[in-house]
Design a protein around this motif. Structure first.
Motif, PDB file in Angstrom:
ATOM      1  N   LEU A 250     -32.593   1.884  -8.388  1.00 10.88           N
ATOM      2  CA  LEU A 250     -31.485   1.294  -7.621  1.00 10.88           C
ATOM      3  C   LEU A 250     -31.693   1.480  -6.118  1.00 10.88           C
ATOM      4  O   LEU A 250     -31.371   0.596  -5.323  1.00 10.88           O
ATOM      5  N   GLU A 251     -32.238   2.639  -5.715  1.00 11.17           N
ATOM      6  CA  GLU A 251     -32.525   2.845  -4.288  1.00 11.17           C
ATOM      7  C   GLU A 251     -33.443   1.751  -3.757  1.00 11.17           C
ATOM      8  O   GLU A 251     -33.234   1.197  -2.687  1.00 11.17           O
ATOM      9  N   PHE A 252     -34.504   1.467  -4.532  1.00 10.02           N
ATOM     10  CA  PHE A 252     -35.458   0.440  -4.097  1.00 10.02           C
ATOM     11  C   PHE A 252     -34.789  -0.928  -4.036  1.00 10.02           C
ATOM     12  O   PHE A 252     -35.038  -1.708  -3.121  1.00 10.02           O
ATOM     13  N   MET A 253     -33.926  -1.208  -5.017  1.00 16.31           N
ATOM     14  CA  MET A 253     -33.267  -2.523  -5.023  1.00 16.31           C
ATOM     15  C   MET A 253     -32.296  -2.622  -3.847  1.00 16.31           C
ATOM     16  O   MET A 253     -32.236  -3.642  -3.157  1.00 16.31           O
ATOM     17  N   MET A 254     -31.569  -1.552  -3.581  1.00 16.54           N
ATOM     18  CA  MET A 254     -30.641  -1.586  -2.435  1.00 16.54           C
ATOM     19  C   MET A 254     -31.412  -1.694  -1.117  1.00 16.54           C
ATOM     20  O   MET A 254     -30.943  -2.307  -0.159  1.00 16.54           O
ATOM     21  N   ALA A 255     -32.623  -1.140  -1.085  1.00 13.98           N
ATOM     22  CA  ALA A 255     -33.473  -1.262   0.120  1.00 13.98           C
ATOM     23  C   ALA A 255     -33.995  -2.686   0.290  1.00 13.98           C
ATOM     24  O   ALA A 255     -34.475  -3.046   1.366  1.00 13.98           O
ATOM     25  N   GLY A 256     -33.939  -3.488  -0.783  1.00 19.97           N
ATOM     26  CA  GLY A 256     -34.367  -4.888  -0.646  1.00 19.97           C
ATOM     27  C   GLY A 256     -35.291  -5.390  -1.737  1.00 19.97           C
ATOM     28  O   GLY A 256     -35.729  -6.543  -1.687  1.00 19.97           O
ATOM     29  N   ALA A 257     -35.611  -4.547  -2.715  1.00 22.32           N
ATOM     30  CA  ALA A 257     -36.540  -4.986  -3.769  1.00 22.32           C
ATOM     31  C   ALA A 257     -35.817  -5.827  -4.821  1.00 22.32           C
ATOM     32  O   ALA A 257     -34.725  -5.471  -5.275  1.00 22.32           O
ATOM     33  N   ARG A 282     -26.229   1.407 -17.920  1.00 22.17           N
ATOM     34  CA  ARG A 282     -25.124   2.387 -17.807  1.00 22.17           C
ATOM     35  C   ARG A 282     -24.545   2.398 -16.403  1.00 22.17           C
ATOM     36  O   ARG A 282     -23.348   2.415 -16.202  1.00 22.17           O
ATOM     37  N   TRP A 283     -25.432   2.360 -15.399  1.00 27.27           N
ATOM     38  CA  TRP A 283     -24.956   2.435 -14.010  1.00 27.27           C
ATOM     39  C   TRP A 283     -24.107   1.201 -13.692  1.00 27.27           C
ATOM     40  O   TRP A 283     -23.033   1.318 -13.084  1.00 27.27           O
ATOM     41  N   CYS A 284     -24.583   0.040 -14.092  1.00 25.19           N
ATOM     42  CA  CYS A 284     -23.822  -1.187 -13.819  1.00 25.19           C
ATOM     43  C   CYS A 284     -22.449  -1.110 -14.487  1.00 25.19           C
ATOM     44  O   CYS A 284     -21.424  -1.427 -13.872  1.00 25.19           O
ATOM     45  N   ALA A 285     -22.433  -0.653 -15.752  1.00 25.47           N
ATOM     46  CA  ALA A 285     -21.158  -0.579 -16.476  1.00 25.47           C
ATOM     47  C   ALA A 285     -20.207   0.392 -15.780  1.00 25.47           C
ATOM     48  O   ALA A 285     -19.027   0.089 -15.567  1.00 25.47           O
ATOM     49  N   SER A 286     -20.720   1.552 -15.373  1.00 22.58           N
ATOM     50  CA  SER A 286     -19.818   2.553 -14.783  1.00 22.58           C
ATOM     51  C   SER A 286     -19.411   2.194 -13.357  1.00 22.58           C
ATOM     52  O   SER A 286     -18.468   2.754 -12.821  1.00 22.58           O
ATOM     53  N   HIS A 287     -20.112   1.257 -12.720  1.00 16.75           N
ATOM     54  CA  HIS A 287     -19.762   0.863 -11.342  1.00 16.75           C
ATOM     55  C   HIS A 287     -19.156  -0.537 -11.286  1.00 16.75           C
ATOM     56  O   HIS A 287     -18.999  -1.100 -10.195  1.00 16.75           O
ATOM     57  N   GLY A 288     -18.842  -1.101 -12.434  1.00 21.37           N
ATOM     58  CA  GLY A 288     -18.221  -2.433 -12.457  1.00 21.37           C
ATOM     59  C   GLY A 288     -19.116  -3.522 -11.884  1.00 21.37           C
ATOM     60  O   GLY A 288     -18.629  -4.502 -11.320  1.00 21.37           O
ATOM     61  N   VAL A 289     -20.450  -3.347 -12.000  1.00 22.47           N
ATOM     62  CA  VAL A 289     -21.380  -4.356 -11.474  1.00 22.47           C
ATOM     63  C   VAL A 289     -21.733  -5.324 -12.596  1.00 22.47           C
ATOM     64  O   VAL A 289     -22.350  -4.934 -13.586  1.00 22.47           O
ATOM     65  N   GLU A 290     -21.323  -6.582 -12.442  1.00 20.73           N
ATOM     66  CA  GLU A 290     -21.580  -7.556 -13.516  1.00 20.73           C
ATOM     67  C   GLU A 290     -23.005  -8.070 -13.487  1.00 20.73           C
ATOM     68  O   GLU A 290     -23.623  -8.308 -14.512  1.00 20.73           O
ATOM     69  N   LYS A 291     -23.518  -8.279 -12.278  1.00 23.03           N
ATOM     70  CA  LYS A 291     -24.886  -8.793 -12.136  1.00 23.03           C
ATOM     71  C   LYS A 291     -25.689  -7.813 -11.290  1.00 23.03           C
ATOM     72  O   LYS A 291     -25.385  -7.613 -10.101  1.00 23.03           O
ATOM     73  N   LEU A 292     -26.719  -7.250 -11.885  1.00 25.18           N
ATOM     74  CA  LEU A 292     -27.548  -6.282 -11.153  1.00 25.18           C
ATOM     75  C   LEU A 292     -28.144  -6.908  -9.894  1.00 25.18           C
ATOM     76  O   LEU A 292     -28.319  -6.230  -8.871  1.00 25.18           O
ATOM     77  N   GLU A 293     -28.426  -8.204  -9.949  1.00 22.92           N
ATOM     78  CA  GLU A 293     -28.999  -8.899  -8.788  1.00 22.92           C
ATOM     79  C   GLU A 293     -28.167  -8.694  -7.522  1.00 22.92           C
ATOM     80  O   GLU A 293     -28.695  -8.749  -6.416  1.00 22.92           O
ATOM     81  N   SER A 294     -26.859  -8.445  -7.722  1.00 18.73           N
ATOM     82  CA  SER A 294     -25.980  -8.328  -6.548  1.00 18.73           C
ATOM     83  C   SER A 294     -26.273  -7.072  -5.723  1.00 18.73           C
ATOM     84  O   SER A 294     -25.833  -6.972  -4.585  1.00 18.73           O
ATOM     85  N   VAL A 295     -27.006  -6.116  -6.275  1.00 17.32           N
ATOM     86  CA  VAL A 295     -27.290  -4.897  -5.474  1.00 17.32           C
ATOM     87  C   VAL A 295     -28.511  -5.079  -4.569  1.00 17.32           C
ATOM     88  O   VAL A 295     -28.738  -4.282  -3.662  1.00 17.32           O
ATOM     89  N   ILE A 296     -29.276  -6.151  -4.774  1.00 16.44           N
ATOM     90  CA  ILE A 296     -30.524  -6.312  -4.012  1.00 16.44           C
ATOM     91  C   ILE A 296     -30.228  -6.407  -2.513  1.00 16.44           C
ATOM     92  O   ILE A 296     -29.427  -7.239  -2.076  1.00 16.44           O
ATOM     93  N   GLY A 297     -30.842  -5.511  -1.750  1.00 15.32           N
ATOM     94  CA  GLY A 297     -30.673  -5.539  -0.291  1.00 15.32           C
ATOM     95  C   GLY A 297     -29.292  -5.141   0.180  1.00 15.32           C
ATOM     96  O   GLY A 297     -28.915  -5.434   1.315  1.00 15.32           O
ATOM     97  N   SER A 298     -28.535  -4.440  -0.672  1.00 14.18           N
ATOM     98  CA  SER A 298     -27.143  -4.153  -0.302  1.00 14.18           C
ATOM     99  C   SER A 298     -26.980  -2.915   0.567  1.00 14.18           C
ATOM    100  O   SER A 298     -25.887  -2.656   1.067  1.00 14.18           O
TER     101      SER A 298
END
Ligand SMILES: Cc1cc2nc3c(=O)[nH]c(=O)nc-3n(C[C@H](O)[C@H](O)[C@H](O)COP(=O)(O)O)c2cc1C
Length: 309
Positions: A250-257, A282-298
């Motif tokens: 998730l760190e890498f995805m939030m950094a932009g991957a 599990r992380w998406c479910a516990s954070h209410g994230v429907e689409k993992l793609e939405s974390v990219i570059g966040s």
């Protein structure tokens, strides 16, 4: 159930988790332990035109939090891969062929041979463990641009990922150089050149003297580089370097991957990749994230608009 799917260079992956080149063979041994079709894609060991025996041993050494390797592109050659592994692997999941060459023309030949056969080609211009070709084409931005252009010109159908070396002056410059050369995406980081010494023998542990450093200890270096590279270009980035768990991914995805590769951790825990897929769910479910793609570059920087890079 959250949607873990991501789109990389127009190709849909069921999730962003990909075993990294050189740490997963061609997937067969791992498929005995779990069904590798749960993975977003598989990245092959670095392939060359001819079979290669690799470097003399010892060629893997452990150090705190990392390993060093100087395997040197041992592989059965591209024709063997096409004849024996490709169709089996394609029936499992998306296939990324990691390719290397002794000289620039080899990259063009490898790309032409694999065009249309695999889902992505990953151009390894960043291997620190081979004498010619390898990293020497991946250090100066003009070389990065040139080899990328030559490879891209040999491709009609398969998207081209260029795998960048971290052993460079500016990762942002090299990312832009690959984009100018026509890369459809980038992947980074390859290993950092390092050395470890046996103090009783007063000699480097590796027969090759130096090797590429990978594993958990390089993660903050890699996250910074993925951030810099992904913010320097418009093409997507596949991030890697020290990923051991879903939170690291998730760190890498939030950094932009857009997607991530998992390397050394496959040696520590052969089930690392499916565990990371489950952890992302599990992380998406516990954070209410429907689409993992939405974390990219966040990830947003603290108190400044850009990194000084
Ligand atoms: C034993 C070993 C062999 C590797 N072989 C290749 C290779 O053939 N081609 C390549 O592009 N990267 C290769 N790599 C680099 C990895 O794909 C990855 O970029 C690097 O290890 C960082 O990720 P990690 O810290 O998760 O291992 C190799 C790494 C290791 C540890």
């Amino acid at each position: 159930m959250s949607d873990l799917g991501v789109t990389l260079c127009g190709v849909a992956l069921k999730n962003p988790v990909i075993p990294a080149s050189g740490t997963f063979g061609f997937g067969r041994e791992f498929d005995e332990l779990y069904d590798i079709s749960v993975l977003g894609a598989v990245c092959t060991k670095g392939l060359t035109l001819e079979p290669r025996a690799g470097n003399p041993t010892p060629r893997i050494a452990e150090s705190r939090g990392v390993i060093l390797n100087a395997v040197g592109l041992q592989n059965p050659g591209v024709e063997h891969f096409i004849a024996h592994d490709l169709n089996w692997l394609k029936n499992k999941t998306r296939v990324i062929a990691n390719v290397a060459g002794r000289e620039i023309g080899d990259y063009a030949k490898m790309c032409a041979r694999l065009d249309g056969l695999v889902d992505f080609i990953e151009l390894n211009i960043s291997c620190p463990n081979v004498k010619c070709g390898g990293m020497s084409l991946g250090v100066r931005p003009e070389d990065v641009e040139n080899v990328t252009r030559v490879a891209k010109n040999a491709l009609k159908r398969t998207p081209l990922l260029v795998k960048l070396s971290p052993n460079v002056e500016s990762i942002a410059e090299n990312a832009r150089a690959a984009e100018r050369g026509g890369a459809d995406g980038l992947s980074l980081v390859n290993t950092f050149t390092g050395m470890t010494i046996d103090i009783e023998r007063r000699r480097p542990v590796l027969a090759n003297n130096t090797g590429g450093v990978s594993g958990a200890g390089i993660k903050p270096l890699a996250v910074r580089m993925v951030y810099e590279a992904s913010h320097a270009v418009r093409i997507p980035v596949v991030g890697m370097g020290g990923i051991t768990c879903a939170e690291d991914a998730l760190e890498f995805m939030m950094a932009g991957a857009t997607a991530v590769q998992v390397g050394t951790q496959n040696f520590t825990d052969a089930l690392a990749c499916p565990k990371i897929v489950a952890g992302l769910e599990r992380w998406c479910a516990s954070h209410g994230v429907e689409k993992l793609e939405s974390v990219i570059g966040s990830a947003v920087l603290n108190g400044q608009r850009s990194l000084k890079c």
